[in-house]
Design an enzyme around this catalytic site. Structure first.
Site, PDB file in Angstrom:
ATOM      1  N   ASN A  99       2.855   3.070   8.666  1.00 55.46           N
ATOM      2  CA  ASN A  99       2.827   1.803   9.415  1.00 55.46           C
ATOM      3  C   ASN A  99       3.842   1.884  10.558  1.00 55.46           C
ATOM      4  OD1 ASN A  99       3.238  -0.790  10.361  1.00 55.46           O
ATOM      5  ND2 ASN A  99       3.346  -1.751   8.344  1.00 55.46           N
ATOM      6  N   HIS A 106      -4.472  -3.142  12.436  1.00 52.88           N
ATOM      7  CA  HIS A 106      -3.082  -2.695  12.280  1.00 52.88           C
ATOM      8  C   HIS A 106      -3.033  -1.846  11.009  1.00 52.88           C
ATOM      9  CE1 HIS A 106       1.076  -2.418  11.579  1.00 52.88           C
ATOM     10  NE2 HIS A 106       1.150  -3.370  10.671  1.00 52.88           N
ATOM     11  N   CYS A 131       4.207  -6.626  14.156  1.00 54.83           N
ATOM     12  CA  CYS A 131       3.036  -5.734  14.165  1.00 54.83           C
ATOM     13  C   CYS A 131       1.875  -6.270  14.991  1.00 54.83           C
ATOM     14  CB  CYS A 131       2.571  -5.472  12.742  1.00 54.83           C
ATOM     15  SG  CYS A 131       3.913  -5.026  11.671  1.00 54.83           S
TER      16      CYS A 131
HETATM   17  N1  ACO Z   1       7.053   4.226  -5.763  1.00 54.93           N
HETATM   18  C1  ACO Z   1       6.858   3.989  -7.072  1.00 54.93           C
HETATM   19  N2  ACO Z   1       6.815   2.726  -7.568  1.00 54.93           N
HETATM   20  C2  ACO Z   1       6.964   1.703  -6.704  1.00 54.93           C
HETATM   21  C3  ACO Z   1       7.177   1.913  -5.329  1.00 54.93           C
HETATM   22  C4  ACO Z   1       7.223   3.239  -4.865  1.00 54.93           C
HETATM   23  N3  ACO Z   1       7.408   3.549  -3.564  1.00 54.93           N
HETATM   24  N4  ACO Z   1       7.293   0.706  -4.721  1.00 54.93           N
HETATM   25  C5  ACO Z   1       7.155  -0.230  -5.689  1.00 54.93           C
HETATM   26  N5  ACO Z   1       6.969   0.378  -6.874  1.00 54.93           N
HETATM   27  C6  ACO Z   1       6.789  -0.227  -8.189  1.00 54.93           C
HETATM   28  C7  ACO Z   1       7.430  -1.590  -8.276  1.00 54.93           C
HETATM   29  O1  ACO Z   1       8.802  -1.483  -8.569  1.00 54.93           O
HETATM   30  C8  ACO Z   1       6.646  -2.211  -9.419  1.00 54.93           C
HETATM   31  O2  ACO Z   1       7.175  -1.747 -10.628  1.00 54.93           O
HETATM   32  P1  ACO Z   1       7.328  -2.710 -11.898  1.00 54.93           P
HETATM   33  O3  ACO Z   1       5.910  -3.132 -12.211  1.00 54.93           O
HETATM   34  O4  ACO Z   1       7.956  -1.837 -12.903  1.00 54.93           O
HETATM   35  O5  ACO Z   1       8.175  -3.844 -11.409  1.00 54.93           O
HETATM   36  C9  ACO Z   1       5.245  -1.601  -9.263  1.00 54.93           C
HETATM   37  O6  ACO Z   1       5.412  -0.435  -8.425  1.00 54.93           O
HETATM   38  C10 ACO Z   1       4.253  -2.527  -8.616  1.00 54.93           C
HETATM   39  O7  ACO Z   1       4.878  -3.128  -7.491  1.00 54.93           O
HETATM   40  P2  ACO Z   1       4.086  -4.101  -6.534  1.00 54.93           P
HETATM   41  O8  ACO Z   1       5.002  -4.575  -5.452  1.00 54.93           O
HETATM   42  O9  ACO Z   1       3.352  -5.115  -7.342  1.00 54.93           O
HETATM   43  O10 ACO Z   1       3.042  -3.063  -5.916  1.00 54.93           O
HETATM   44  P3  ACO Z   1       1.788  -3.383  -5.068  1.00 54.93           P
HETATM   45  O11 ACO Z   1       0.595  -2.849  -5.743  1.00 54.93           O
HETATM   46  O12 ACO Z   1       1.767  -4.787  -4.583  1.00 54.93           O
HETATM   47  O13 ACO Z   1       2.047  -2.462  -3.773  1.00 54.93           O
HETATM   48  C11 ACO Z   1       2.839  -2.691  -1.528  1.00 54.93           C
HETATM   49  C12 ACO Z   1       3.200  -2.670  -2.997  1.00 54.93           C
HETATM   50  C13 ACO Z   1       2.218  -1.358  -1.168  1.00 54.93           C
HETATM   51  C14 ACO Z   1       4.101  -2.884  -0.705  1.00 54.93           C
HETATM   52  C15 ACO Z   1       1.806  -3.833  -1.268  1.00 54.93           C
HETATM   53  O14 ACO Z   1       2.283  -5.044  -1.815  1.00 54.93           O
HETATM   54  C16 ACO Z   1       1.551  -4.034   0.201  1.00 54.93           C
HETATM   55  O15 ACO Z   1       0.937  -3.211   0.835  1.00 54.93           O
HETATM   56  N6  ACO Z   1       1.968  -5.166   0.781  1.00 54.93           N
HETATM   57  C17 ACO Z   1       1.826  -5.410   2.169  1.00 54.93           C
HETATM   58  C18 ACO Z   1       2.852  -4.622   2.879  1.00 54.93           C
HETATM   59  C19 ACO Z   1       2.663  -4.616   4.359  1.00 54.93           C
HETATM   60  O16 ACO Z   1       1.553  -4.598   4.852  1.00 54.93           O
HETATM   61  N7  ACO Z   1       3.760  -4.614   5.043  1.00 54.93           N
HETATM   62  C20 ACO Z   1       3.855  -4.520   6.405  1.00 54.93           C
HETATM   63  C21 ACO Z   1       3.289  -5.697   7.109  1.00 54.93           C
HETATM   64  S1  ACO Z   1       4.096  -6.228   8.507  1.00 54.93           S
HETATM   65  C22 ACO Z   1       4.641  -4.956   9.284  1.00 54.93           C
HETATM   66  O17 ACO Z   1       3.868  -4.088   9.444  1.00 54.93           O
HETATM   67  C23 ACO Z   1       6.072  -4.867   9.749  1.00 54.93           C
END
Ligand code: ACO
Length: 338
Positions: free
Chosen positions: A295, A265, A117
């Site tokens: 993204n 980004h 990214c």
């Molecule tokens: N729908 C519903 N529930 C979901 C989903 C979904 N799509 N995805 C995860 N959950 C659930 C999980 O299973 C978890 O459930 P549990 O508590 O029963 O285990 C709960 O939601 C919380 O999960 P977390 O992973 O803790 O959720 P978080 O608030 O951290 O959000 C996210 C997840 C959005 C992925 C966040 O961590 C994030 O944005 N991280 C950075 C991601 C990123 O920027 N990636 C790209 C960077 S590099 C590139 O661009 C290639």
């Protein structure tokens, strides 16, 4: 050299596939909801390539729009840099070579940049150096991705986050005296590029390379897809976005008040909000269009810049700060006068 030549973005363009997939559409595929996706990421829609479209197809369309905007004949392009994590082919040929042929840039060198990214940010800085050293006059920098083809559509943790698209910028040499005469500063002023390979495994495609080669009938198909530890990426992102903004300002002696827009980004609105809060920056200084495109990795910043230009938000002389992070892990930013 720097005092004689500036590296100016002379044209910009983007392309996203017409197929638009909403959060509600995804809720039919995996156990998720519009409410969860929007509240956790700021995403409502993403655009997805069709079965026959590859990364170079998107890149070519964005490149042609940027060249048209710049009014630059394709024969004058000296180099093509394609930043992508989803090349048409593994290893070779590079996607840049395919673009070079398709747009007819017969005088151009071509290579891909693998910085996920952060790739477009790395590309702009590479273009700046080639131009300010007098090596080249026109470098086409493209960020292009078809992430939908390396997405595990059964994994709700990742499949809701990504979209496909491409953005391109032509970076051209301009005599520094010209911009001084116009009493208008132009061009890429400074960049900060960094990496943190120690955490490489938090964002990777496990199989298909030389570490874990693809073995027909043995390799699980999902191991060929993107895998991510979202929590770790989140924490990393919030810290390095702030560090990059502070480093660029310290390096150039500028202050936040001098910056018209920060173009991050587009990975997750919550990451941007956390960074804004930590640095006490008003959220409206950040340009965000993740709601519509999700993204798109290396394409997200040039798509955002094109969107801003089309909305009339960018004016010559405006100071813009790009900032990003991604697989590698990589991070960095550019400071540029529009
Ligand atoms: N729908 C519903 N529930 C979901 C989903 C979904 N799509 N995805 C995860 N959950 C659930 C999980 O299973 C978890 O459930 P549990 O508590 O029963 O285990 C709960 O939601 C919380 O999960 P977390 O992973 O803790 O959720 P978080 O608030 O951290 O959000 C996210 C997840 C959005 C992925 C966040 O961590 C994030 O944005 N991280 C950075 C991601 C990123 O920027 N990636 C790209 C960077 S590099 C590139 O661009 C290639």
């Amino acid at each position: 050299m720097k005092q004689n030549t500036c590296a100016v973005i002379s044209g910009i363009g983007s392309y996203v596939p017409s197929k638009r997939v909403s959060n509600d559409d995804l809720a039919k595929l995996v156990d998720t909801s519009d409410e969860w996706i929007y509240s956790h990421t700021g995403i409502k829609n993403r655009h997805i390539a069709d079965e026959k479209e590859a990364t170079s197809d998107l890149a070519v369309k964005a490149a042609e729009r940027a060249l048209e905007k710049a009014g630059c004949p394709v024969s004058e392009v000296d180099m093509i840099l394609v930043a992508t994590a989803t090349p048409d082919y593994l290893g070779f040929p590079s996607t840049a070579c395919i673009v070079q042929d398709r747009i007819g840039a017969e005088n151009a060198a071509a290579m891909d940049i693998v910085a996920a990214c952060t790739g477009f940010i790395y590309g702009l800085e590479t273009a700046r150096v080639f131009i300010e050293t007098g090596t080249y006059r026109n470098v086409l920098v493209i960020g292009a991705e078809v992430l939908s083809k390396i997405t595990d559509w059964k994994d709700r943790n990742t499949c809701v986050l990504f979209g496909d698209g491409a953005g391109a910028a032509l970076v051209s040499a301009q005599a520094a005296e010209t911009s001084m005469k116009e009493s208008l500063k132009r061009g890429i002023l400074s960049s900060y590029l960094a990496s943190y390979g120690k955490d490489a495994e938090v964002l990777l495609r496990p199989a298909g390379g030389t570490r874990v080669p693809f073995i027909p009938g043995t390799t699980p198909p999902e191991d060929l897809c993107l895998r991510m530890n979202g929590r770790k990426v989140y924490t990393f992102a919030v810290s390095v976005l702030g560090k990059t903004i502070e480093t660029l300002l310290a390096k150039t002696g500028l202050s936040l008040q001098d910056i018209k827009y920060i173009v991050p980004h587009q990975a997750n609105v919550r990451i941007i909000e956390a960074c804004a809060k930590r640095l006490d920056i008003p959220l409206d200084k950040f340009f965000l269009n993740i709601k519509e495109f999700a993204n798109t990795s290396s394409a997200s910043i040039p798509i955002a810049l094109t969107d801003m230009e089309q909305r009339g938000l960018l004016h010559p002389g405006d100071l813009i700060l790009t900032v990003g992070f991604g697989g590698g892990l990589t991070y960095g930013g550019n400071l540029l006068y529009w």
